[in-house]
Design a protein around this motif. Structure first.
Motif, PDB file in Angstrom:
ATOM      1  N   PRO A   3      34.412  31.781  53.562  1.00 51.46           N
ATOM      2  CA  PRO A   3      34.944  30.873  52.544  1.00 51.46           C
ATOM      3  C   PRO A   3      35.697  29.710  53.164  1.00 51.46           C
ATOM      4  CG  PRO A   3      36.317  32.819  52.690  1.00 51.46           C
ATOM      5  CD  PRO A   3      35.145  33.066  53.606  1.00 51.46           C
ATOM      6  N   THR A   4      35.836  28.669  52.391  1.00 45.88           N
ATOM      7  CA  THR A   4      36.659  27.520  52.749  1.00 45.88           C
ATOM      8  C   THR A   4      37.916  27.540  51.892  1.00 45.88           C
ATOM      9  OG1 THR A   4      34.725  26.184  53.323  1.00 45.88           O
ATOM     10  CG2 THR A   4      36.778  25.009  52.884  1.00 45.88           C
ATOM     11  N   GLY A  29      40.484  32.227  62.548  1.00 48.31           N
ATOM     12  CA  GLY A  29      39.044  32.101  62.332  1.00 48.31           C
ATOM     13  C   GLY A  29      38.638  31.613  60.963  1.00 48.31           C
ATOM     14  N   HIS A  30      39.582  30.997  60.232  1.00 42.81           N
ATOM     15  CA  HIS A  30      39.283  30.524  58.878  1.00 42.81           C
ATOM     16  C   HIS A  30      39.219  29.003  58.838  1.00 42.81           C
ATOM     17  CE1 HIS A  30      40.058  34.606  57.628  1.00 42.81           C
ATOM     18  NE2 HIS A  30      41.295  34.548  58.090  1.00 42.81           N
ATOM     19  N   ARG A  31      38.351  28.471  57.994  1.00 43.20           N
ATOM     20  CA  ARG A  31      38.270  27.019  57.847  1.00 43.20           C
ATOM     21  C   ARG A  31      39.016  26.603  56.581  1.00 43.20           C
ATOM     22  NH1 ARG A  31      31.778  26.996  56.832  1.00 43.20           N
ATOM     23  NH2 ARG A  31      31.787  27.700  54.662  1.00 43.20           N
ATOM     24  N   GLY A  89      29.506  27.345  51.006  1.00 39.43           N
ATOM     25  CA  GLY A  89      29.815  28.748  50.762  1.00 39.43           C
ATOM     26  C   GLY A  89      30.951  28.924  49.775  1.00 39.43           C
ATOM     27  N   PRO A  90      31.526  30.113  49.715  1.00 35.89           N
ATOM     28  CA  PRO A  90      32.601  30.400  48.764  1.00 35.89           C
ATOM     29  C   PRO A  90      33.814  29.504  48.990  1.00 35.89           C
ATOM     30  CG  PRO A  90      31.747  32.423  49.728  1.00 35.89           C
ATOM     31  CD  PRO A  90      31.154  31.307  50.510  1.00 35.89           C
ATOM     32  N   VAL A  91      34.551  29.302  47.919  1.00 35.30           N
ATOM     33  CA  VAL A  91      35.735  28.445  47.958  1.00 35.30           C
ATOM     34  C   VAL A  91      36.936  29.217  47.430  1.00 35.30           C
ATOM     35  CG1 VAL A  91      36.835  26.388  46.987  1.00 35.30           C
ATOM     36  CG2 VAL A  91      34.447  26.293  47.735  1.00 35.30           C
ATOM     37  N   ILE A  92      38.017  29.194  48.192  1.00 37.85           N
ATOM     38  CA  ILE A  92      39.298  29.739  47.747  1.00 37.85           C
ATOM     39  C   ILE A  92      40.248  28.566  47.574  1.00 37.85           C
ATOM     40  CG2 ILE A  92      41.250  31.232  48.310  1.00 37.85           C
ATOM     41  CD1 ILE A  92      39.374  32.964  49.941  1.00 37.85           C
ATOM     42  N   LEU A  93      40.626  28.297  46.339  1.00 37.74           N
ATOM     43  CA  LEU A  93      41.501  27.176  46.014  1.00 37.74           C
ATOM     44  C   LEU A  93      42.947  27.642  46.046  1.00 37.74           C
ATOM     45  CD1 LEU A  93      41.951  24.275  44.997  1.00 37.74           C
ATOM     46  CD2 LEU A  93      41.529  25.124  42.666  1.00 37.74           C
ATOM     47  N   GLY A 277      44.321  35.159  54.746  1.00 37.97           N
ATOM     48  CA  GLY A 277      43.171  35.731  55.425  1.00 37.97           C
ATOM     49  C   GLY A 277      42.725  37.038  54.802  1.00 37.97           C
ATOM     50  N   GLU A 278      43.681  37.840  54.335  1.00 34.04           N
ATOM     51  CA  GLU A 278      43.343  39.107  53.678  1.00 34.04           C
ATOM     52  C   GLU A 278      42.518  38.890  52.418  1.00 34.04           C
ATOM     53  OE1 GLU A 278      47.094  40.921  52.951  1.00 34.04           O
ATOM     54  OE2 GLU A 278      47.504  41.342  55.073  1.00 34.04           O
TER      55      GLU A 278
END
Length: 289
Positions: A3-4, A29-31, A89-93, A277-278
């Motif tokens: 996810p972004t 490791g997250h964008r 890909g998936p998006v976390i706002l 991250g979790e």
């Protein structure tokens, strides 16, 4: 797919304040993408009157780029970024403070673009408009008038809200620190204060912009409580959580808690990065991509 995280700032802030958090997310490791809402970041107005020595008269009257900017403008800008992010890909706002109002408006309009919405001590109005919550018991300890000495100009004439964050007034500085970063050193507080921009738009939305069950309510949601927040007190955060859960009882908030003030999580972002991250490991509800 990875996810972004799309990060939305609060009032008088900008994407710059997310830099330490983005560094921590990247090292895990997250964008992520930090948003500048219209009239923020490098689009902000920093008039010469705001420099030293300051010109109070000029500061009170100089036009600003945020004049006329509305919540609808903010939401449209955010939706454009979400559309681009969703292609990967998936998006976390993730929204902080007043940024929650924009995130909620975007979620009402385009829930298909958001795989999880995260409020970090952020506004998600359900029963009342944002301004009306200030008259409620949960906000009794918050005194908006405490910042009055740092106001510059007449908001009605400027068409925006302008605050002199470069003031040397000790009472104003003490009020800012107590509200935003009481658990920081004076040096940390002044450093963060100098990332703020003087102008903010006036439009915080109406009843039409409150969370809507049939759109916003379909999105998995997390609320990260800031336990020592004096700007958006814990009691008000908990009320917003209760109201959101009552609106969508089959889709309640996933609730987390971080210690610290309104800005501490951005100043020392490692715990927040781990919590965010979790969220990437939480299952995606059936029917959502």
């Amino acid at each position: 797919m990875q996810p972004t995280f799309v990060l939305v700032h609060g009032a008088f802030a900008n994407s710059f304040s997310f830099a330490p958090l983005q560094a921590e997310l990247g090292l895990l490791g997250h964008r992520s993408v930090a948003v500048d809402l219209p009239g923020h970041g490098f689009q902000a107005t920093y008039t010469r009157a705001y420099q030293t020595p300051q010109d109070p008269g000029g500061l009170a009257t100089a036009p600003g780029s945020l004049k006329g900017v509305t919540l609808a403008d903010n939401a449209a800008h955010l939706i454009g970024i979400l559309e681009r992010a969703k292609q990967n890909g998936p998006v976390i706002l993730v929204a902080h403070s007043r940024g929650g109002v924009t995130a909620t408006a975007a979620a009402n309009a385009r829930p298909d673009l958001i795989d999880r919405i995260v409020y970090v001590a952020a506004w998600c109005p359900v029963h009342l408009d944002v301004g009306d919550y200030y008259a409620e018991p949960e906000m009794a300890a918050v005194d908006p008038a405490a910042f009055a000495s740092a106001l510059a100009g007449n908001p009605a004439e400027l068409g925006l809200l302008r605050v002199n964050f470069r003031t040397a007034n000790p009472d104003a500085l003490a009020a800012f620190k107590a509200a935003f970063l009481a658990d920081g050193t004076d040096e940390e507080f002044l450093t963060f204060l100098n990332t703020f921009q003087p102008d903010e738009n006036l439009d915080a939305g109406t009843s039409a912009d409150r969370a809507q069950a049939d759109t916003w309510g379909r999105i998995p949601k997390t609320y990260i409580r800031l336990a020592d927040d004096a700007s958006l007190p814990l009691a008000l955060q908990d009320r917003l959580i209760r109201e959101g859960d009552a609106l969508t009882p089959d889709n309640p908030y996933d609730v987390r808690t971080l210690e610290g003030s309104h800005l501490k999580w951005l100043l020392a972002p490692a715990p927040a990065a781990r919590v965010l991250g979790e969220l990437t490991t939480l299952p995606t509800p059936v029917g959502r991509g």
